[in-house]
Design a protein around this motif. Structure first.
Motif, PDB file in Angstrom:
ATOM      1  N   CYS A  68       8.228   0.099   6.833  1.00  0.00           N
ATOM      2  CA  CYS A  68       7.752  -1.762   7.075  1.00  0.00           C
ATOM      3  C   CYS A  68       9.524  -2.153   7.295  1.00  0.00           C
ATOM      4  CB  CYS A  68       7.360  -1.874   6.251  1.00  0.00           C
ATOM      5  SG  CYS A  68       7.840  -2.288   4.750  1.00  0.00           S
ATOM      6  N   MET A  70      11.398  -3.100   5.517  1.00  0.00           N
ATOM      7  CA  MET A  70      12.140  -3.428   4.259  1.00  0.00           C
ATOM      8  C   MET A  70      13.248  -3.184   3.171  1.00  0.00           C
ATOM      9  SD  MET A  70       9.879  -5.719   0.699  1.00  0.00           S
ATOM     10  CE  MET A  70       9.379  -7.128   1.741  1.00  0.00           C
ATOM     11  N   PHE A  79       6.568  -5.302  -3.330  1.00  0.00           N
ATOM     12  CA  PHE A  79       6.517  -4.385  -1.693  1.00  0.00           C
ATOM     13  C   PHE A  79       5.995  -4.534  -0.095  1.00  0.00           C
ATOM     14  CE2 PHE A  79       6.743  -2.020  -6.535  1.00  0.00           C
ATOM     15  CZ  PHE A  79       7.499  -0.898  -5.639  1.00  0.00           C
ATOM     16  N   GLY A  80       7.156  -4.385   0.498  1.00  0.00           N
ATOM     17  CA  GLY A  80       6.764  -4.542   1.806  1.00  0.00           C
ATOM     18  C   GLY A  80       5.513  -3.134   2.413  1.00  0.00           C
ATOM     19  N   CYS A  81       5.118  -2.350   2.100  1.00  0.00           N
ATOM     20  CA  CYS A  81       4.498  -0.963   2.220  1.00  0.00           C
ATOM     21  C   CYS A  81       4.433   0.272   1.160  1.00  0.00           C
ATOM     22  CB  CYS A  81       4.486  -0.487   3.711  1.00  0.00           C
ATOM     23  SG  CYS A  81       5.466   0.542   4.073  1.00  0.00           S
ATOM     24  N   ALA A  82       3.164   0.771   1.307  1.00  0.00           N
ATOM     25  CA  ALA A  82       3.595   2.851   0.450  1.00  0.00           C
ATOM     26  C   ALA A  82       4.442   2.893   0.317  1.00  0.00           C
ATOM     27  CB  ALA A  82       2.722   2.710   1.400  1.00  0.00           C
ATOM     28  N   TYR A 138       7.467   2.714  -1.802  1.00  0.00           N
ATOM     29  CA  TYR A 138       8.019   3.119  -3.779  1.00  0.00           C
ATOM     30  C   TYR A 138       8.504   3.959  -2.795  1.00  0.00           C
ATOM     31  CZ  TYR A 138       4.679   0.448  -5.525  1.00  0.00           C
ATOM     32  OH  TYR A 138       4.387  -0.800  -6.108  1.00  0.00           O
ATOM     33  N   GLU A 179      -3.720   2.898   3.203  1.00  0.00           N
ATOM     34  CA  GLU A 179      -2.221   4.003   3.219  1.00  0.00           C
ATOM     35  C   GLU A 179      -1.340   3.279   4.380  1.00  0.00           C
ATOM     36  OE1 GLU A 179      -2.691   9.005   2.711  1.00  0.00           O
ATOM     37  OE2 GLU A 179      -3.906   7.628   4.459  1.00  0.00           O
ATOM     38  N   THR A 209      -1.032   1.107   6.720  1.00  0.00           N
ATOM     39  CA  THR A 209      -0.982  -0.880   7.302  1.00  0.00           C
ATOM     40  C   THR A 209       0.183  -1.105   6.020  1.00  0.00           C
ATOM     41  OG1 THR A 209      -3.300  -0.258   7.873  1.00  0.00           O
ATOM     42  CG2 THR A 209      -2.356  -2.326   7.921  1.00  0.00           C
ATOM     43  N   PRO A 210       1.084  -1.758   6.591  1.00  0.00           N
ATOM     44  CA  PRO A 210       1.914  -2.765   5.827  1.00  0.00           C
ATOM     45  C   PRO A 210       1.235  -4.168   4.988  1.00  0.00           C
ATOM     46  CG  PRO A 210       3.680  -2.625   7.835  1.00  0.00           C
ATOM     47  CD  PRO A 210       1.787  -2.051   7.645  1.00  0.00           C
ATOM     48  N   PHE A 211       1.801  -3.696   3.917  1.00  0.00           N
ATOM     49  CA  PHE A 211       0.588  -5.031   2.954  1.00  0.00           C
ATOM     50  C   PHE A 211       0.786  -6.318   3.336  1.00  0.00           C
ATOM     51  CE2 PHE A 211       2.894  -2.454  -1.029  1.00  0.00           C
ATOM     52  CZ  PHE A 211       1.591  -1.388  -0.214  1.00  0.00           C
ATOM     53  N   LEU A 245       1.327  -8.953   3.375  1.00  0.00           N
ATOM     54  CA  LEU A 245       2.586  -9.990   2.174  1.00  0.00           C
ATOM     55  C   LEU A 245       3.468 -10.006   3.736  1.00  0.00           C
ATOM     56  CD1 LEU A 245       4.656 -11.271   0.817  1.00  0.00           C
ATOM     57  CD2 LEU A 245       5.971  -9.127   0.013  1.00  0.00           C
ATOM     58  N   ILE A 246       3.255  -8.740   4.791  1.00  0.00           N
ATOM     59  CA  ILE A 246       4.774  -8.801   5.724  1.00  0.00           C
ATOM     60  C   ILE A 246       3.839  -7.973   6.751  1.00  0.00           C
ATOM     61  CG2 ILE A 246       6.792  -7.826   4.960  1.00  0.00           C
ATOM     62  CD1 ILE A 246       6.681  -5.237   5.185  1.00  0.00           C
ATOM     63  N   ALA A 273      -3.886   4.079  -0.325  1.00  0.00           N
ATOM     64  CA  ALA A 273      -2.138   4.117  -0.646  1.00  0.00           C
ATOM     65  C   ALA A 273      -2.774   4.508  -1.628  1.00  0.00           C
ATOM     66  CB  ALA A 273      -2.291   2.954  -0.049  1.00  0.00           C
ATOM     67  N   LEU A 288      -0.864   2.248  -5.132  1.00  0.00           N
ATOM     68  CA  LEU A 288      -0.119   1.441  -4.835  1.00  0.00           C
ATOM     69  C   LEU A 288      -0.235   0.474  -4.093  1.00  0.00           C
ATOM     70  CD1 LEU A 288       2.147   4.022  -2.285  1.00  0.00           C
ATOM     71  CD2 LEU A 288       1.942   3.790  -5.509  1.00  0.00           C
ATOM     72  N   SER A 343       0.963  -4.022  -3.442  1.00  0.00           N
ATOM     73  CA  SER A 343       2.300  -4.990  -3.241  1.00  0.00           C
ATOM     74  C   SER A 343       2.614  -5.455  -4.242  1.00  0.00           C
ATOM     75  CB  SER A 343       1.511  -6.423  -2.242  1.00  0.00           C
ATOM     76  OG  SER A 343       2.185  -7.332  -2.273  1.00  0.00           O
TER      77      SER A 343
END
Lengths: 180, 358
Positions: free
Chosen positions: A80, A82, A93-96, A99, B37, B39-41, B43-44, B157, B165, B167
């Protein structure tokens, strides 16, 4: 009391204002306080993510810590985009994948937020396959085995060892099944 | 049509039933945070990615049902005006955060309003379930079933070590936020609550006002929820919360008994004064309304008042909120107009209730 600007939200910011010697009381919600410039953007200093980002600074100066901090300057999530710096600033966090990218830096943060815990103990999604479940069981049993040995409870330890063997066997079977 | 029902009826159908310990615990809620799983959260995430998630939910889950929860209605935030969104917030069907994120936010709401699945909130999915009274275990059990139902079509995710998981690092692991809404007038009146709150915080639980983070405890209604989501199983988290709520119930009941023993007449006077204000005032602010509703609710629980049902109090708590008043009046109201409208609506509601008696 409701916000005197938008009349929608409850007023959470209260203060007195003196203009030309005349005092007036202001009761507004967080959003209007920000929009009308009654408070600077700094008021966000108390928001959750800012408190969180404060937790990133561990204050320790060992060699290991210093090298970790150096890494943090360049760390960026492949998926992503970030950066670690952004993550530390936003507290999100920006994506899984973040982590995994920031994995080495997360334990101190999780420990602070979750009362010393860093590992998941709860539900496992069915789709993730039963072997995650089995691996978790294996991990728990190994901890138990160490404890039993430390306690010199050798009969218990022998039993746990047998359980470990049987879980390992079924895990092995499953993995072979997946390969075929 | 359901959307109309969500907007018009102040009280969600599920809230009409009395649950266990409902003299003190108004409702129990369980919320699970989940993400897709790959796709970005939110937020972004890019607009197209969020749009894909919206379409997915619309196609897969709109007008679907599972178990006893029939007819999920897919409601896009972009299709609602600001008053309508605020009404859903006041009914706790969506969060203020989702209402703000208009463009790609949506909610899948069950017909009885017990389940609402927020889409593209801080996480892709925030599934929440409500039960009347004190029913945390049941809420968790059904949340798990709801989760399994969603999971038949979604790859979550998930990480073996970190769990689900999310954000925000405060939700990772179980993604579980369990909470109860409690009416604690006797503990508030005797100021014992102030001494108990720090202890509750030390146990990893958090106490908030009725509308969650940052809101104040109006009308002696407190929301108590877990804070830790990592390193403890869902069952353990529920068990911890349950233990503290049971203690609070015990203390509240004890404080009520003492108040009754020591100052029954003063208490009765307070209850009936508030009842009088609600029945007869012509102008009433929301804070006074909340205080009076709390007194009258206590009056019903203690047996001083027995000609009105508690469910109309639940109804009035929601109905007298700013957006609901406006929705009811079908126009924007100034604060003064709202106080007048609020007073007349409460009077009308009480009169209606008394007529139904005969």
């Amino acid at each position: 009391m409701e916000c005197q600007e938008c009349h929608q939200n409850p007023a959470t910011v209260h203060f007195a204002q003196v203009i030309n010697g005349e005092k007036s009381e202001i009761h507004v919600c967080q959003q209007c306080a920000k929009d009308k410039g009654y408070v600077s953007q700094e008021e966000d200093a108390y928001s959750l993510h800012n408190l969180l980002s404060g937790l990133f600074n561990t204050g320790s100066n060992t060699m290991q810590q210093q090298s970790l901090r150096k890494q943090e300057e360049t760390l960026q999530c492949d998926k992503c985009g970030m950066t670690y710096q952004q993550f530390a600033r936003l507290g999100k966090f920006g994506c899984a994948s973040c982590y995994h990218t920031f994995a080495d830096h997360l334990n101190p943060l999780f420990r602070k937020v979750h009362s010393g815990n860093t590992l998941h103990e709860g539900k496992v999604p069915k789709r993730a396959g039963s072997n995650i479940y089995q691996r978790k069981k294996l991990r728990d049993l190994k901890v138990k085995l160490q404890q039993a040995i430390a306690d010199e409870a050798f009969e218990d330890a022998a039993q746990i060892r047998d359980q470990i063997k049987s879980v390992e066997k079924s895990l092995h079977r499953e993995e072979e099944g997946e390969d075929s | 049509m359901s959307l109309e029902q969500f907007m018009n009826e102040a009280i969600s159908p599920w809230l009409k039933d009395d649950g266990p310990d409902s003299d003190i615990v108004m409702s129990s809620r369980v919320r699970l945070a989940r993400n897709f799983e790959d796709t970005p959260f939110p937020l972004i995430a890019e607009e197209e990615q969020m749009d894909n998630i919206l379409s997915f939910f619309k196609n897969e889950f709109n007008h679907q049902s599972y178990n006893q929860y029939k007819d999920f209605e897919f409601v896009r935030m972009a299709d609602l005006n600001s008053t309508e969104k605020q009404v859903l917030v006041e009914k706790h069907l969506i969060s203020p955060h989702l209402a703000d994120k208009s463009k790609y936010g949506a909610s899948l709401i069950s017909k009885n309003e017990q389940v609402s699945i927020m889409v593209n909130e801080e996480d892709h999915i925030r599934a929440q379930l409500y039960f009347p009274g004190f029913q945390l275990e049941k809420a968790l059990q059904e949340a798990f079933e709801l989760d399994d139902w969603l999971e038949t079509k979604i790859n979550y995710a998930f990480d073996e070590n970190r769990g689900y998981l999310t954000s925000c690092p405060t939700n990772v692991g179980t993604g579980l936020r369990a909470s109860v809404m409690m009416h604690l007038p006797a503990l508030a009146l005797t100021r014992k609550i102030n001494r108990m709150l720090p202890a509750i915080n030390q146990l990893g639980l958090v106490v908030r006002g009725i509308y969650g983070e940052g809101s104040e405890a109006i009308g002696n209604i407190f929301q108590i929820s877990n804070q830790i989501t990592l390193g403890r199983s869902e069952e353990d988290i529920i068990e911890d919360l349950k233990g503290v709520v049971e203690k609070l119930i015990e203390h509240e009941r004890h404080a009520r008994t003492i108040l009754l023993d020591q100052s029954s007449l003063e208490l009765e006077d307070r209850v009936f004064r508030s009842y009088g204000i609600l029945q007869h005032s012509r102008i009433i602010e929301s804070k006074e309304t909340a205080k009076c509703l709390s007194d009258v609710r206590l009056g019903i629980d203690l047996g001083f008042i027995n000609n009105i049902s508690k469910s109309i109090l639940n109804e009035l708590v929601v109905l007298t909120q700013p957006a609901f008043l406006q929705q009811y009046a079908k126009k924007m109201l100034t604060p003064n107009e709202r106080d007048v409208f609020r007073a007349s609506l409460i009077r009308e509601r009480f009169t209606m209730e008394q007529k139904e008696e005969y």
